[in-house]
Design a protein around this motif. Structure first.
Motif, PDB file in Angstrom:
ATOM      1  N   ILE A 159       0.810  -1.225   0.000  1.00  0.00           N
ATOM      2  CA  ILE A 159       0.000   0.000   0.000  1.00  0.00           C
ATOM      3  C   ILE A 159       0.843   1.274   0.000  1.00  0.00           C
ATOM      4  O   ILE A 159       0.313   2.359  -0.257  1.00  0.00           O
ATOM      5  N   GLY A 160       2.142   1.183   0.315  1.00  0.00           N
ATOM      6  CA  GLY A 160       2.961   2.393   0.338  1.00  0.00           C
ATOM      7  C   GLY A 160       4.333   2.126   0.920  1.00  0.00           C
ATOM      8  O   GLY A 160       4.740   0.974   1.116  1.00  0.00           O
ATOM      9  N   THR A 161       5.034   3.208   1.224  1.00  0.00           N
ATOM     10  CA  THR A 161       6.381   3.108   1.783  1.00  0.00           C
ATOM     11  C   THR A 161       6.465   3.900   3.080  1.00  0.00           C
ATOM     12  O   THR A 161       5.649   4.793   3.333  1.00  0.00           O
ATOM     13  N   SER A 162       7.473   3.564   3.890  1.00  0.00           N
ATOM     14  CA  SER A 162       7.678   4.255   5.161  1.00  0.00           C
ATOM     15  C   SER A 162       8.778   5.303   5.000  1.00  0.00           C
ATOM     16  O   SER A 162       9.947   4.946   4.832  1.00  0.00           O
ATOM     17  N   PRO A 163       8.443   6.589   5.053  1.00  0.00           N
ATOM     18  CA  PRO A 163       9.469   7.623   4.895  1.00  0.00           C
ATOM     19  C   PRO A 163      10.455   7.671   6.059  1.00  0.00           C
ATOM     20  O   PRO A 163      11.545   8.218   5.925  1.00  0.00           O
ATOM     21  N   LEU A 164      10.093   7.091   7.190  1.00  0.00           N
ATOM     22  CA  LEU A 164      10.976   7.106   8.355  1.00  0.00           C
ATOM     23  C   LEU A 164      11.998   5.978   8.319  1.00  0.00           C
ATOM     24  O   LEU A 164      12.951   5.977   9.088  1.00  0.00           O
ATOM     25  N   VAL A 165      11.785   5.001   7.445  1.00  0.00           N
ATOM     26  CA  VAL A 165      12.628   3.814   7.451  1.00  0.00           C
ATOM     27  C   VAL A 165      13.146   3.537   6.047  1.00  0.00           C
ATOM     28  O   VAL A 165      12.939   2.467   5.488  1.00  0.00           O
ATOM     29  N   GLY A 166      13.762   4.519   5.466  1.00  0.00           N
ATOM     30  CA  GLY A 166      14.398   4.321   4.171  1.00  0.00           C
ATOM     31  C   GLY A 166      13.466   3.802   3.109  1.00  0.00           C
ATOM     32  O   GLY A 166      13.858   2.976   2.282  1.00  0.00           O
ATOM     33  N   ASN A 167      12.189   4.257   3.137  1.00  0.00           N
ATOM     34  CA  ASN A 167      11.192   3.852   2.145  1.00  0.00           C
ATOM     35  C   ASN A 167      10.988   2.338   2.099  1.00  0.00           C
ATOM     36  O   ASN A 167      10.791   1.752   1.030  1.00  0.00           O
ATOM     37  N   ALA A 168      11.005   1.719   3.272  1.00  0.00           N
ATOM     38  CA  ALA A 168      10.686   0.294   3.348  1.00  0.00           C
ATOM     39  C   ALA A 168       9.237   0.082   2.926  1.00  0.00           C
ATOM     40  O   ALA A 168       8.367   0.922   3.172  1.00  0.00           O
ATOM     41  N   LYS A 169       8.943  -1.051   2.297  1.00  0.00           N
ATOM     42  CA  LYS A 169       7.595  -1.335   1.827  1.00  0.00           C
ATOM     43  C   LYS A 169       6.653  -1.590   3.007  1.00  0.00           C
ATOM     44  O   LYS A 169       6.978  -2.367   3.912  1.00  0.00           O
ATOM     45  N   VAL A 170       5.503  -0.930   2.977  1.00  0.00           N
ATOM     46  CA  VAL A 170       4.458  -1.185   3.965  1.00  0.00           C
ATOM     47  C   VAL A 170       3.413  -2.066   3.288  1.00  0.00           C
ATOM     48  O   VAL A 170       2.795  -1.668   2.299  1.00  0.00           O
ATOM     49  N   MET A 171       3.249  -3.270   3.816  1.00  0.00           N
ATOM     50  CA  MET A 171       2.305  -4.229   3.243  1.00  0.00           C
ATOM     51  C   MET A 171       1.363  -4.707   4.331  1.00  0.00           C
ATOM     52  O   MET A 171       1.721  -4.764   5.508  1.00  0.00           O
ATOM     53  N   ILE A 172       0.139  -5.025   3.924  1.00  0.00           N
ATOM     54  CA  ILE A 172      -0.873  -5.402   4.916  1.00  0.00           C
ATOM     55  C   ILE A 172      -1.508  -6.738   4.547  1.00  0.00           C
ATOM     56  O   ILE A 172      -1.422  -7.205   3.412  1.00  0.00           O
ATOM     57  N   ASP A 173      -2.152  -7.329   5.546  1.00  0.00           N
ATOM     58  CA  ASP A 173      -2.924  -8.551   5.367  1.00  0.00           C
ATOM     59  C   ASP A 173      -4.394  -8.160   5.232  1.00  0.00           C
ATOM     60  O   ASP A 173      -4.981  -7.630   6.181  1.00  0.00           O
ATOM     61  N   PRO A 174      -5.040  -8.399   4.081  1.00  0.00           N
ATOM     62  CA  PRO A 174      -6.448  -8.007   3.917  1.00  0.00           C
ATOM     63  C   PRO A 174      -7.378  -8.632   4.947  1.00  0.00           C
ATOM     64  O   PRO A 174      -8.401  -8.041   5.302  1.00  0.00           O
ATOM     65  N   ASP A 175      -7.040  -9.846   5.413  1.00  0.00           N
ATOM     66  CA  ASP A 175      -7.879 -10.479   6.436  1.00  0.00           C
ATOM     67  C   ASP A 175      -7.955  -9.612   7.688  1.00  0.00           C
ATOM     68  O   ASP A 175      -9.004  -9.508   8.327  1.00  0.00           O
ATOM     69  N   ARG A 176      -6.832  -8.991   8.028  1.00  0.00           N
ATOM     70  CA  ARG A 176      -6.806  -8.124   9.214  1.00  0.00           C
ATOM     71  C   ARG A 176      -7.398  -6.754   8.906  1.00  0.00           C
ATOM     72  O   ARG A 176      -8.118  -6.179   9.730  1.00  0.00           O
ATOM     73  N   LEU A 177      -7.102  -6.216   7.724  1.00  0.00           N
ATOM     74  CA  LEU A 177      -7.531  -4.858   7.396  1.00  0.00           C
ATOM     75  C   LEU A 177      -9.043  -4.773   7.261  1.00  0.00           C
ATOM     76  O   LEU A 177      -9.689  -3.869   7.821  1.00  0.00           O
TER      77      LEU A 177
END
Length: 682
Positions: free
Chosen positions: A151-169
């Protein structure tokens, strides 16, 4: 010269623990620690930085802390690490301190690290504080299992990938909150699009289509543009001339008792009983007009029987049933409406005469001196038996007396419903009370703006479910554009749609023993899930709409119905609905009341990262709750212009200066407004 692991670990040291509590750790930074940029972690990194991460070694690995605040403390006698002679006179020197919010534990595993929320043991005063390496930092931000949708990147952590589990979301409801212009709508559209695309990439063997179901309730007409490129998207709107197949249809026979009472603002004491009986009659096929005399008599008798049985079932009928004198007057009125006719059969007339003979006995008995109006159990049962005998001699059957659910979606027309209300009011002696009820219903039925939406008794329920919720094993994305509905019916239409979806999920689970995962998205939720005073006398379409969403929020998860709320005013939302949302995607929120609500609502102490909400740029958000292992700031993925909802800020300057063209044809607008057959797209 090579650096040993111990030396490398020492080079990452930035301070020592000075104070510790279950929810806060204070750290004194070393004088030699970086002042703006750390160069010893593999890549240059801003440090110290609000909402950044640091680590404290413990037996089980590392405690991960999130920086809440940083300050400078003036000290007249600094203790400089590395100096041997502290007797020298020195000038006051600033000592830096920061507060950490403990968020979890980072453990070393084979091939890397694993982050886990929560602390099993705490560090102690004097423990060293370290900067995480890039590998450790990514292990923190990219934590969690089943990371399926990017879904996006983390600007605080060197643009690490932010990924989610749809079951949880989606499984435990999501709230997307933020001011207008902060990127809310793009985030919602992106979550839908990215989820479907990710599922398509991971289709099981032999499958060629995604079996997903998204239903978007769109009050502003924003999402039609966002999904125009998807062939499987069904976009329903109001008064569609060029494509009647995409006409929004929510027939009035879908509406249940609560929705009719909410729309008409019916009083529970004087109106509700009449509406219930009218719905029972009209759903069972009783029309009251335009039929033979025999059929009209059968409908009349059937309604009387249902009325007596309903009153009987509502309480102890032998102690004022419902009010003794009123019931006796109703019996006299019913008897006057059931009379012998020449065109009736002999058997039917004999049954009517026997009924009159009994009612005359009842009347004579209550005309004596010192008599009372109470009815015995035997008298009421015999009255019902004689009425049932008339009904059977008039062509009725035993099956007709099976209970009729007034809320079953059985088709009927608006005209027959009006006649049913009037006839039942006559039978129930409530004619004087429905004077305020009828004008609102008749106005609805004659409103040309909603006629195509509610007036379709030929629609098949299975076809509606197939079109709006989705066909078997097919990708389904339904956009319901509510923007052209009149404001006085928008809430009740929304409530009907949401309830139909919810009850469909219930019935699917009951029949199949498995739930059907479906996501219901409510844009501009503060209009439809608006907080209200919990007063049993409170009635109205807005309250009725909010109540169904509260029910979905409480129970939807059990039936596979996930709820996504998008709103710019969380303080106006129902507390019940918000409290059931386990995941939050928070964009810029600048209003004090809204910020206070978010701080109170969230279960964890997230003060540090939530303080950034008023200053978040557009497209940035904070993801926290059940869908995220820890609170993380995320820059949402960028959508193409043609994939964004139609909610961009207007370009005043470019229009003023002529860079953007705007042609005006008010005649076209006026004709469309006055319903003269001109479509907006012409």
């Amino acid at each position: 010269m090579a650096t040993t692991p111990i030396e490398y670990l020492a080079s990452l040291r930035v301070g020592t623990v000075e104070y510790i509590s279950p929810d806060s750790i204070e750290v004194q930074l070393d004088i030699e620690s970086p002042e703006s940029v750390a160069m010893n972690t593999g890549t240059p990194r801003n440090f110290p930085r609000i909402n950044g991460y640091v680590m404290i070694p413990i037996d089980l690995g590392f405690v991960v802390g999130q920086v809440s605040w940083i300050t400078i403390q003036r000290s007249p006698y600094p203790k400089r690490r590395g100096f041997q002679d502290f007797g020298l006179i020195d000038l006051p020197f600033p000592l830096r301190k920061m507060e950490l919010q403990p968020v979890g534990t980072l453990r070393s595993i084979e091939g890397g690290y694993k982050f886990r929320r929560g602390l099993e043991s705490f560090p102690s005063v004097g423990d060293v504080v370290l900067l995480p390496t890039d590998t450790q930092l990514r292990s923190i931000v990219e934590s969690g299992e089943d990371r399926r949708v990017y879904i996006g990147t983390s600007p605080l952590v060197g643009n690490a990938k932010v990924m989610i589990d749809p079951d949880r979301l989606f499984g435990r409801h999501l709230a997307v909150l933020g001011n207008t212009g902060s990127g809310k709508s793009c985030s919602v559209a992106g979550l839908i699009r990215w989820s479907i695309e990710s599922a398509r990439e991971k289709l099981a063997d032999g499958k060629d289509t995604v079996n997903s179901r998204f239903i978007v309730l769109d009050p502003n007409g924003e999402y039609s543009k966002a999904f125009a490129d998807k062939p499987n998207a069904n976009i329903y709107t109001v008064n569609v001339e060029e494509n009647p197949e995409k006409q929004l249809e929510v027939p009035l026979w879908f509406w249940n008792t609560d929705e009719w009472c909410g729309f008409t603002k019916a009083s529970p004491k004087t109106h509700r009983t009449t509406i219930i009986n009218a719905l029972k009659s009209v759903r069972s096929g009783n029309i009251f007009e335009g039929q033979t005399k025999e059929r009209e008599l059968a409908n009349f008798v059937r309604t009387i029987i249902d009325t007596i049985k309903n009153n009987k079932a509502s309480g102890d009928p032998w102690k004022g049933f419902p009010i003794s004198k009123n019931f006796h007057q109703s019996v006299e009125k019913w008897a006057s409406g059931i009379i012998v006719e020449q065109e009736y059969s002999q058997e039917l007339n004999e049954a009517i005469q026997e009924f009159h003979h009994f009612t005359q006995q009842l009347t004579d008995k209550r005309s004596e001196k010192y008599s009372h109006y109470d009815y015995t159990r035997e008298e009421v049962d015999l009255l019902i038996k004689l009425l049932e005998d008339i009904y059977k001699k008039d062509g009725g059957t035993e099956e007709d007396f099976l209970p009729t659910d007034e809320d079953s979606p059985i088709p009927f027309t608006g005209d027959s419903f009006v006649r049913s209300i009037e006839a039942n009011a006559e039978i129930l002696r409530t004619t004087d009370y429905i004077v305020t009820l009828m004008p609102r219903i008749k106005t609805l039925l004659t409103d040309v703006r909603v006629k195509k939406v509610i007036d379709n008794d030929a629609l098949q329920l299975s076809d509606w479910l197939n079109n709006y919720i989705g066909a078997n094993n097919e990708e389904s994305l339904t956009i319901i554009d509510l923007s052209l509905l009149p404001s006085d019916v928008t809430s009740i239409i929304t409530a009907v749609i949401a309830r139909m979806i919810f009850e469909t999920q219930q019935r699917y689970l009951k029949l199949n023993k498995l739930c059907l995962p479906t996501v219901l998205v409510m844009e501009e939720a503060h209009y439809f899930v608006k907080r209200y005073n919990d007063d049993e006398e409170s009635i109205g379409p807005t309250i009725q709409c909010c109540k169904i969403f509260e029910k979905i929020a409480r129970e939807g998860r059990k039936f596979g119905l996930g709820l996504v709320l998008s709103s710019q005013r969380p303080s106006e939302l129902s507390p019940t609905v918000l409290s059931q949302c386990n995941s939050f995607l928070l964009h810029r929120i600048s209003n004090d009341r809204d910020q206070e609500l978010i701080h109170r609502l969230l279960p964890d102490n997230m003060r540090g990262i939530l303080r950034e909400m008023p200053s978040l740029p557009s497209q940035y958000a904070v993801l926290l709750g059940w869908a995220s292992e820890l609170p993380v700031m995320v820059k949402m993925r960028t959508l193409r212009d043609d994939q964004c909802p139609q909610s961009n800020d207007p370009h005043y300057w470019d229009v003023w200066t002529g860079k953007e063209k705007r042609d005006i044809d008010w005649d076209k607008v006026a004709k469309e407004w006055q319903s003269k057959g001109v479509a907006p797209s012409e």
